[in-house]
Write a protein that holds these residues in place. Structure first.
Motif, short mmCIF file in Angstrom:
data_model
loop_
_atom_site.label_atom_id
_atom_site.label_comp_id
_atom_site.label_asym_id
_atom_site.label_seq_id
_atom_site.Cartn_x
_atom_site.Cartn_y
_atom_site.Cartn_z
N ASP A 22 36.13 33.64 26.87
CA ASP A 22 35.40 34.51 26.48
C ASP A 22 34.19 34.52 27.45
O ASP A 22 33.19 35.08 27.07
CB ASP A 22 34.86 34.53 25.32
CG ASP A 22 35.96 34.95 24.10
OD1 ASP A 22 36.80 35.67 24.41
OD2 ASP A 22 35.82 34.08 23.06
N HIS A 23 34.40 33.72 28.65
CA HIS A 23 33.35 33.70 29.63
C HIS A 23 33.85 34.54 30.79
O HIS A 23 34.95 33.91 31.34
CB HIS A 23 32.89 32.20 29.97
CG HIS A 23 32.05 32.11 31.30
ND1 HIS A 23 30.75 32.70 31.34
CD2 HIS A 23 32.29 31.53 32.48
CE1 HIS A 23 30.31 32.27 32.50
NE2 HIS A 23 31.35 31.79 33.15
N GLN A 24 33.11 35.30 31.56
CA GLN A 24 33.62 35.95 32.63
C GLN A 24 33.43 35.44 33.69
O GLN A 24 32.35 34.84 34.23
CB GLN A 24 32.99 37.34 32.70
CG GLN A 24 33.47 38.18 34.09
CD GLN A 24 33.10 39.55 34.19
OE1 GLN A 24 33.38 40.36 33.34
NE2 GLN A 24 32.04 39.86 35.12
N SER A 47 34.36 28.38 41.79
CA SER A 47 33.95 29.89 42.20
C SER A 47 34.62 30.92 41.52
O SER A 47 34.62 32.18 41.73
CB SER A 47 33.90 30.02 43.76
OG SER A 47 35.15 29.68 44.04
N GLY A 48 35.91 30.44 40.68
CA GLY A 48 36.80 31.30 40.34
C GLY A 48 38.33 31.34 41.05
O GLY A 48 39.19 32.21 40.40
N LYS A 49 38.51 30.68 42.07
CA LYS A 49 39.56 30.68 42.65
C LYS A 49 40.90 30.44 41.82
O LYS A 49 41.96 31.35 41.78
CB LYS A 49 39.81 29.59 43.91
CG LYS A 49 38.96 29.85 44.84
CD LYS A 49 39.50 29.16 46.46
CE LYS A 49 39.61 27.83 46.08
NZ LYS A 49 38.41 27.04 45.57
N ALA A 215 43.43 34.54 59.81
CA ALA A 215 44.39 35.71 58.85
C ALA A 215 43.16 36.18 58.10
O ALA A 215 41.85 35.85 58.27
CB ALA A 215 45.35 34.97 58.17
N ARG A 216 43.76 37.32 57.49
CA ARG A 216 42.79 38.12 56.44
C ARG A 216 42.11 36.93 55.37
O ARG A 216 42.90 35.93 55.06
CB ARG A 216 43.43 38.90 55.69
CG ARG A 216 42.56 39.70 54.52
CD ARG A 216 43.69 40.75 53.81
NE ARG A 216 42.89 41.29 52.77
CZ ARG A 216 43.64 41.85 51.62
NH1 ARG A 216 45.02 42.07 51.79
NH2 ARG A 216 43.00 42.32 50.68
N ILE A 217 40.84 37.11 55.18
CA ILE A 217 40.21 36.10 54.11
C ILE A 217 39.57 36.87 53.10
O ILE A 217 39.03 37.96 53.14
CB ILE A 217 38.94 35.38 54.98
CG1 ILE A 217 39.58 34.39 56.04
CG2 ILE A 217 38.12 34.43 53.94
CD1 ILE A 217 38.50 33.88 56.87
N ILE A 218 39.88 36.06 51.85
CA ILE A 218 39.38 36.85 50.54
C ILE A 218 38.40 35.55 50.04
O ILE A 218 38.76 34.48 49.88
CB ILE A 218 40.50 37.07 49.56
CG1 ILE A 218 41.33 38.28 49.90
CG2 ILE A 218 39.89 37.38 48.12
CD1 ILE A 218 42.45 38.50 49.15
N ARG A 219 37.28 35.91 49.55
CA ARG A 219 36.35 34.83 49.42
C ARG A 219 35.79 35.08 47.63
O ARG A 219 35.53 36.22 47.41
CB ARG A 219 34.98 34.97 50.08
CG ARG A 219 35.26 34.20 51.39
CD ARG A 219 33.71 33.87 51.83
NE ARG A 219 33.10 35.08 52.21
CZ ARG A 219 31.72 35.18 52.60
NH1 ARG A 219 31.13 34.15 52.51
NH2 ARG A 219 31.16 36.49 52.75
N CYS A 220 35.95 34.21 47.09
CA CYS A 220 35.37 34.05 45.59
C CYS A 220 33.94 33.67 45.73
O CYS A 220 33.55 32.52 46.35
CB CYS A 220 35.98 33.40 44.68
SG CYS A 220 37.72 33.99 44.27
N ILE A 221 32.91 34.34 45.40
CA ILE A 221 31.29 34.18 45.61
C ILE A 221 30.65 34.91 44.61
O ILE A 221 30.57 36.05 44.48
CB ILE A 221 30.99 34.23 47.12
CG1 ILE A 221 29.44 34.05 47.22
CG2 ILE A 221 31.05 35.93 47.37
CD1 ILE A 221 28.96 33.85 48.68
N ASN A 222 29.65 34.00 44.16
CA ASN A 222 28.73 34.69 43.00
C ASN A 222 29.50 35.57 41.95
O ASN A 222 28.87 36.52 41.52
CB ASN A 222 27.58 35.38 43.85
CG ASN A 222 26.80 34.62 44.80
OD1 ASN A 222 26.51 33.46 44.33
ND2 ASN A 222 26.18 35.04 45.86
N GLY A 223 30.62 35.17 41.43
CA GLY A 223 31.16 35.87 40.70
C GLY A 223 31.76 37.23 40.93
O GLY A 223 32.43 38.00 40.04
#
Length: 233
Positions: A22-24, A47-49, A215-223
Motif C-alpha cells: 500500500d505504499h507507492q 529507488s524502485g528498480k 544503450a538506451r537508459i531508464i532511470r528510477c529517481i525520486n519516485g
C-alpha cells in the motif's frame, strides 16, 4: 516481413503506479520497450528498480494505470495466467540459483520439464541450441562447481532462453563477476537481443559497463521513471 510497431512493443506501461504494501514506490510510469531492444535500468538502492522488475514479471500487482507485458494485462494476472506470462519471459538474477547437484544439461532439462516439454528429441535439440548460443557447447555434463562464475552465468542465460522469451529481464547479472567477465556477459546479452529479436532490460549499478557499451537508459529517481536516451554517465 517486419511486424507492425504495435506488435513489436513488448512492454507498454501507461501512467502506471507501482506499490509495495500500500505504499507507492513509483508513480506515473509510462514506458515502451520493443522487440530486439537493449535497455539499461539504473537507480540507487531503494529507488524502485526491483519493484518495477517484479511488476513486469507478475510478482507484484500494479496499482492505478495500465500495463501490458508480452500481450498480458498486468492488472488481470492471476494464478493461472502468471505462469503463462513467465513462459514469454527470461529472468536472470545476480545469484545463479543453479541446481548444484545436477549437470548443466539437467539444469536445463528441469526447466523444460517444468514448462511441459515432453518430446525428448525436441528437448535435446533446444538444449543444444541455447548452449551453442551462449558458448557452452561441450559443457553439458559439467556440474556448476566445475564451471567459472562467467560460465555459470552463461548457463543461467541459456536456461532463460529455453522458451524463446520475448523479453529477457536481467537483474544485476554481472554483480558477482570480475570486469572482464562482466564485459563478456554484457556483449553476449546484446548479441542475443539482436540475433533473437528479444528485448533485454538489464538492471545494473555498474556504470563502467554503461559507459563502455552505451544503450538506451531508464532511470528510477525520486519516485519516477525517467527515460534518458541521451543521458551521460
Amino acid at each position: 516481413m517486419p511486424l507492425p510497431m504495435n506488435e513489436r512493443i513488448i512492454v507498454n506501461l501507461k501512467n502506471l503506479a507501482i506499490e509495495q504494501m500500500d505504499h507507492q514506490v513509483l508513480g506515473g510510469v509510462s514506458l515502451n520497450i520493443t522487440r530486439g531492444e537493449f535497455v539499461y535500468l539504473i537507480g540507487r538502492t531503494g529507488s524502485g528498480k526491483s519493484s518495477l522488475l517484479k511488476t513486469l514479471y507478475g510478482a507484484l500487482p500494479p496499482g492505478a494505470g495500465k500495463g501490458q507485458v508480452a500481450g498480458f494485462d498486468l492488472a488481470k494476472l492471476n494464478r493461472k495466467t502468471i505462469p503463462l506470462l513467465r513462459r514469454k519471459l527470461g529472468i536472470v538474477f545476480q545469484d545463479f540459483n543453479l541446481l548444484s547437484d545436477r549437470t548443466v544439461e539437467d539444469n536445463l532439462r528441469f526447466v523444460l520439464e517444468a514448462t511441459n516439454w515432453k518430446d525428448e528429441q525436441k528437448m535435446r535439440s533446444r538444449m543444444s541450441d541455447v548452449l551453442e548460443q551462449v558458448g557452452l557447447k561441450g559443457k553439458e555434463q559439467k556440474r556448476p562447481h566445475q564451471l567459472s562464475g562467467g560460465e555459470q552465468q552463461r548457463v543461467v542465460i541459456a536456461r532463460a532462453l529455453l522458451n524463446k522469451p520475448e523479453l529477457l529481464i536481467a537483474d544485476e547479472p554481472t554483480g558477482n563477476l570480475d570486469p572482464e567477465t562482466s564485459d563478456d556477459i554484457l556483449l553476449l546479452l546484446r548479441r542475443l537481443a539482436q540475433d533473437n529479436d528479444t528485448a533485454v532490460l538489464l538492471a545494473t549499478h555498474d556504470y563502467r559497463i554503461i559507459e563502455n557499451f552505451p544503450a538506451r537508459i531508464i532511470r528510477c529517481i525520486n519516485g519516477r521513471v525517467m527515460d534518458d536516451e541521451g543521458f551521460k554517465v
